[in-house]
Design a protein around this motif. Structure first.
Motif, PDB file in Angstrom:
ATOM      1  N   GLN A 154      -3.996  92.745 -12.120  1.00 14.23           N
ATOM      2  CA  GLN A 154      -5.399  93.156 -12.075  1.00 14.23           C
ATOM      3  C   GLN A 154      -6.236  92.169 -11.264  1.00 14.23           C
ATOM      4  N   TYR A 155      -5.827  90.926 -11.296  1.00 13.72           N
ATOM      5  CA  TYR A 155      -6.648  89.881 -10.672  1.00 13.72           C
ATOM      6  C   TYR A 155      -5.800  89.032  -9.735  1.00 13.72           C
ATOM      7  N   ASP A 156      -6.483  88.303  -8.849  1.00 12.03           N
ATOM      8  CA  ASP A 156      -5.793  87.294  -8.036  1.00 12.03           C
ATOM      9  C   ASP A 156      -5.297  86.206  -8.974  1.00 12.03           C
ATOM     10  N   PHE A 157      -4.140  85.695  -8.642  1.00 16.48           N
ATOM     11  CA  PHE A 157      -3.516  84.727  -9.529  1.00 16.48           C
ATOM     12  C   PHE A 157      -3.197  83.481  -8.721  1.00 16.48           C
ATOM     13  N   ASN A 158      -3.628  82.388  -9.185  1.00 18.70           N
ATOM     14  CA  ASN A 158      -3.407  81.178  -8.405  1.00 18.70           C
ATOM     15  C   ASN A 158      -2.036  80.564  -8.718  1.00 18.70           C
ATOM     16  N   ARG A 159      -0.995  81.396  -8.668  1.00 14.02           N
ATOM     17  CA  ARG A 159       0.333  80.823  -8.870  1.00 14.02           C
ATOM     18  C   ARG A 159       1.403  81.662  -8.192  1.00 14.02           C
ATOM     19  N   MET A 181       3.518  82.537  -2.795  1.00 12.46           N
ATOM     20  CA  MET A 181       2.924  81.334  -3.362  1.00 12.46           C
ATOM     21  C   MET A 181       1.689  81.664  -4.191  1.00 12.46           C
ATOM     22  N   GLU A 182       0.976  82.712  -3.785  1.00 15.51           N
ATOM     23  CA  GLU A 182      -0.197  83.119  -4.555  1.00 15.51           C
ATOM     24  C   GLU A 182      -0.180  84.619  -4.753  1.00 15.51           C
ATOM     25  N   VAL A 183      -0.142  85.027  -6.001  1.00 17.54           N
ATOM     26  CA  VAL A 183      -0.081  86.446  -6.314  1.00 17.54           C
ATOM     27  C   VAL A 183      -1.495  87.022  -6.278  1.00 17.54           C
ATOM     28  N   LYS A 184      -1.625  88.190  -5.664  1.00 15.08           N
ATOM     29  CA  LYS A 184      -2.957  88.798  -5.516  1.00 15.08           C
ATOM     30  C   LYS A 184      -3.092  90.032  -6.415  1.00 15.08           C
ATOM     31  N   ALA A 185      -4.354  90.437  -6.607  1.00 14.25           N
ATOM     32  CA  ALA A 185      -4.605  91.666  -7.353  1.00 14.25           C
ATOM     33  C   ALA A 185      -3.892  92.813  -6.652  1.00 14.25           C
ATOM     34  N   GLY A 186      -3.288  93.702  -7.426  1.00 19.32           N
ATOM     35  CA  GLY A 186      -2.590  94.844  -6.850  1.00 19.32           C
ATOM     36  C   GLY A 186      -1.117  94.582  -6.592  1.00 19.32           C
ATOM     37  N   ASP A 187      -0.699  93.315  -6.613  1.00 21.99           N
ATOM     38  CA  ASP A 187       0.718  92.990  -6.425  1.00 21.99           C
ATOM     39  C   ASP A 187       1.545  93.427  -7.632  1.00 21.99           C
ATOM     40  N   ASN A 188       2.784  93.811  -7.366  1.00 15.00           N
ATOM     41  CA  ASN A 188       3.713  94.154  -8.455  1.00 15.00           C
ATOM     42  C   ASN A 188       4.491  92.903  -8.839  1.00 15.00           C
TER      43      ASN A 188
END
Lengths: 373, 390
Positions: A154-159, A181-188
């Motif tokens: 749902q959200y950008d993830f700083n990991r 390196m950084e997971v973004k909103a919408g990523d599976n």
């Protein structure tokens, strides 16, 4: 219910939450007022009818053995099947290798002897109440070799994390696995849960090991994404990974939400989260107590004020003490007139009367176990 | 650890008829108490804590739920390979099948079991009381006095003595006289219905009693008086501590309220003397943003969104926003909806109180709802009474 699936919980890649305790394995991190982190994964497995569970222990495993023992509380103390402790072998302790391939390779005998069709591979860092039986149905429906569990973020993830590219024509087929390196909103985001046919698993592990590969996800699945039938199961329930003090704090606080409390801990009779039984009396609220928005376990005696907090089993809160936004683990004693805000207090600790320990959400104070403040 | 050599037999067939709807479909020892316990947890935990490893539980009236609850005794750690927990319902044999005709007959019909276990001592308990007691101390007393029978006794107020079986004992605690519910008690040493017998003596007297057609086959009324007449060495073991019969609605309510004192008369939190119970795997309870709890016991798995004071809340109870529960005992799985008011009441399991409903007896007696009862707002005049009307 008798599932045709074994469970393998790999604890060797989980790192302790060093801010809280750098020697206690993540598996036995106390969480949610009475649980240890591994209770979620282990309960999810038995609730899906899994009767063979292998625990791939790390070198620091005393607390894991003490917590799980025979596996009786999870219904795993059977004749024949049940719980198998899979300790590290000498060769791996002396010459540690990166990744999980070698660890699975050493335990091929467990997989072979169990003689089941499917294996569920998992870490024990996820907090969720997932129906693995449903994931298995998905796996079979797709005639998959491998099913990877993921969640759309749902959200950008700083990991960092593995992100799956799923077929756009709704077949759920995984077309690519990327390490980001950084997971973004919408990523599976891949959630460290795999269902795999035991034949495929054994074959993959043998080949990968002989070629000197290290990681199941990158060296086997990523490289063979076209050759293997890999599918992605989109889990839509609550799931959070404990990989930092922040996520640990968040999950505990989430459990005070009635909806999440029900979903995770009180779903229905067949999907309970089990833990070691302690036979504590119901919590006692004294006349002067003020408690709101909190999770309270059996055995507590509360005289003071508690807001937005988690009290584990047998915690004592003294007169006029004020606890806000804090996690107080089992057997800790908070003295009269003490004030705590944003504190994570490990078990058996003593907070002296009138102590003032106040921090903020971004700067939690962690108090080690058995300490006196 | 070596075997204890003392078999415990718990008489758990009591109907508890004065508890009305609360024991309509289960035996009294299965009655819920103190937020998470059943009455039988107390004798079972006492057995476990006293080092006893074999327990027979004699059931009769509505045994299903109790049998299911006890299972193999593992909840009380009474499933060791040296002993175990055995539920003993009346059974059929060559002589026909018989309901237990009395306390003595219940043991008589299970003499085969007593013999099979083969322990030298037999401890006979009732499943009707709330108390913590070290039976090992009583067994040592029994051995020290070379008694053949020892009866657990407790001093009761003199004005209540006529409700009990009363022992008259000499300085050495040897019993000279036994009075069953005497109008003029000669002592205030009351029988707790707890006996230790030498097995051989027990077997002999129960066989004789079974042949006696005039006997009511009751320990207090028949067996003990016969032994006394025969000059068998009977001793009174003086127990000191909390011992509460919860045989009526009022006493059940009061015993629950006793737990809310700052220093309750029975300690449920002694880690050296745990009170074990069948476990339910509930999560810690939740107190909501507008919820509150004062002077109360609250068990796991409950969700308190309303206000609770001076009450005992069992596991899996839901109290919704604006509801108020005072001076009450709320048993598992009951739901109390928004703005309902409950005062001085005992609510059985899985009751449903609809929004705005009020439960309170105007005459100050304890209001009672049986299992799965429903209470709607349209019934503002609730006249569910305690023991009289049930």
């Amino acid at each position: 219910m008798n599932s045709n699936m074994i469970g393998l919980i790999n604890m060797r890649e989980d790192r302790p939450l060093k801010e809280i305790n750098d020697t206690r394995p993540l598996a036995t991190l106390p969480i949610g007022g009475k649980y240890r982190l591994i209770d979620f994964t282990l309960s999810n497995m038995v609730n899906a009818g899994i009767e063979n569970v292998g625990l791939m222990l790390s070198s620091q495993s005393r607390s894991v053995l003490d917590h799980i023992r025979s596996g009786k509380e999870w219904g795993l103390a059977h004749k024949g099947d049940g719980l198998f402790y899979l300790p590290e072998e000498r060769v791996d302790i002396e010459n540690p290798v990166e990744g999980d391939i070698a660890a699975y390779y050493r335990n091929l005998i467990f997989i072979r002897r169990a003689n089941k069709r499917y294996a569920l591979l998992s870490g024990c860092d996820m907090v969720q109440n997932i129906d693995y039986d449903e994931v298995l149905h998905f796996h079979r429906r797709h005639n998959a070799d491998v099913t990877l569990i993921y969640q759309k973020q749902q959200y950008d993830f700083n990991r960092e994390g593995y992100v799956l590219t799923i077929d756009t024509d709704c077949t759920d087929r995984v077309r690519a696995i990327d390490s980001k390196m950084e997971v973004k909103a919408g990523d599976n985001l891949y959630q460290r849960g795999i269902i795999i046919d035991c034949d495929v698993l054994q074959d993959c592990i043998r080949r990968a090991y002989s070629k000197g590969y290290n990681h199941l996800i990158t060296d086997v699945f990523q490289r063979n994404v076209d050759r293997l039938r890999i599918f992605g199961y989109n889990y839509q329930g609550y799931a959070k990974r404990i990989d930092s003090l922040q996520s640990y704090f968040e999950v505990n606080m989430d459990l005070r939400d009635s909806r999440i409390w029900h979903e995770l801990l009180l779903k229905d009779l067949d999907h309970r989260i089990y833990t070691k039984i302690k036979d504590e009396a119901p919590a006692k609220y004294m006349e002067e107590s003020h408690v709101s928005n909190s999770l309270v376990a059996n055995g507590c005696i509360i005289e003071g004020r508690v807001e937005n907090s988690i009290l584990f089993r047998r915690v004592r809160v003294g007169k006029n003490a004020v606890i806000r936004n804090s996690i107080i683990m089992q057997h800790s004693v908070i003295g009269d007139d003490a004030q705590l805000d944003y504190v994570v207090c490990d078990k058996n600790s003593v907070i002296q009367p009138e102590a003032v320990l106040q921090r903020t959400a971004d700067d939690l104070l962690c108090i080690g176990k058995c300490s006196v403040r | 650890m070596k075997k204890s050599n003392c078999l415990a037999m718990i008489l758990a067939g009591g109907k508890g008829s004065r508890l009305g709807v609360l024991t309509k479909d289960q035996a009294k020892p299965g009655l819920l108490f103190g937020g998470k316990y059943r009455i039988i947890d107390f004798p079972l935990s006492n057995c476990r804590n006293s080092g006893i490893d074999t327990v027979g539980i004699l059931t009769q009236y509505q045994p299903l739920e109790l049998n299911w609850y006890i299972g193999n005794g593992s909840s009380w750690n009474l499933d060791s390979n040296r002993g175990g927990t055995y539920v003993l319902p009346p059974y059929q044999s060559d002589g026909g099948s018989n309901w237990y005709r009395g306390t003595a007959d219940a043991i008589y019909q299970n003499l085969n079991f007593v013999d099979m276990v083969g322990d030298d001592y037999v401890l006979i308990l009732s499943g009707d009381h709330i108390y913590s007691m070290d039976y090992d101390k009583m067994l040592n007393f029994h051995k020290k006095h070379k008694a053949q029978v020892t009866i657990g006794t407790i001093r009761v107020p003199w004005d209540e003595a006529s409700r009990f079986g009363i022992m008259v004992a000499d300085e050495d605690m040897r019993i000279n006289k036994f009075q069953e519910k005497p109008a003029q008690p000669e002592s205030n040493l009351a029988s707790m219905g707890i006996y230790i017998f030498d097995r051989k003596v027990l077997e002999d007297y129960l066989r004789a009693d079974a042949k006696d057609e005039k006997s009511e086959h009751d320990f207090g009324k028949n067996v003990i008086p016969t032994m006394l007449a025969d000059k068998v060495p009977l001793y009174a073991y003086p127990f000191e501590g909390y011992w509460k019969d919860v045989g009526t609605i009022d006493s059940l309510w009061q015993a629950n309220m006793d737990l809310l004192a700052d220093e309750p008369p029975i300690n449920l939190r002694d880690s050296k003397w745990r009170i074990y119970s069948g476990n339910q795997s509930f999560p810690p309870h939740l107190i909501g943003p507008n919820g509150s709890a004062k002077s109360s016991l609250i068990a796991e798995g409950s969700e308190i969104l309303g206000n609770v004071s001076n009450s005992v809340i069992f596991y899996g109870v839901t109290i919704k926003e604006g509801a108020r529960v005072t001076n009450s005992v709320i048993m598992p799985g009951t739901v109390i909806e928004e703005n309902a008011v409950i005062d001085k009441a005992i609510l059985g399991e899985r009751c449903h109180i609809y929004p705005g409903a009020v439960l309170r007896n105007e005459d100050g007696t304890v209001a009672v709802l049986g299992r799965k009862a429903q209470l709607k707002e349209e019934q503002p005049e609730v006249t569910v009474k305690g023991e009289d009307s049930l």
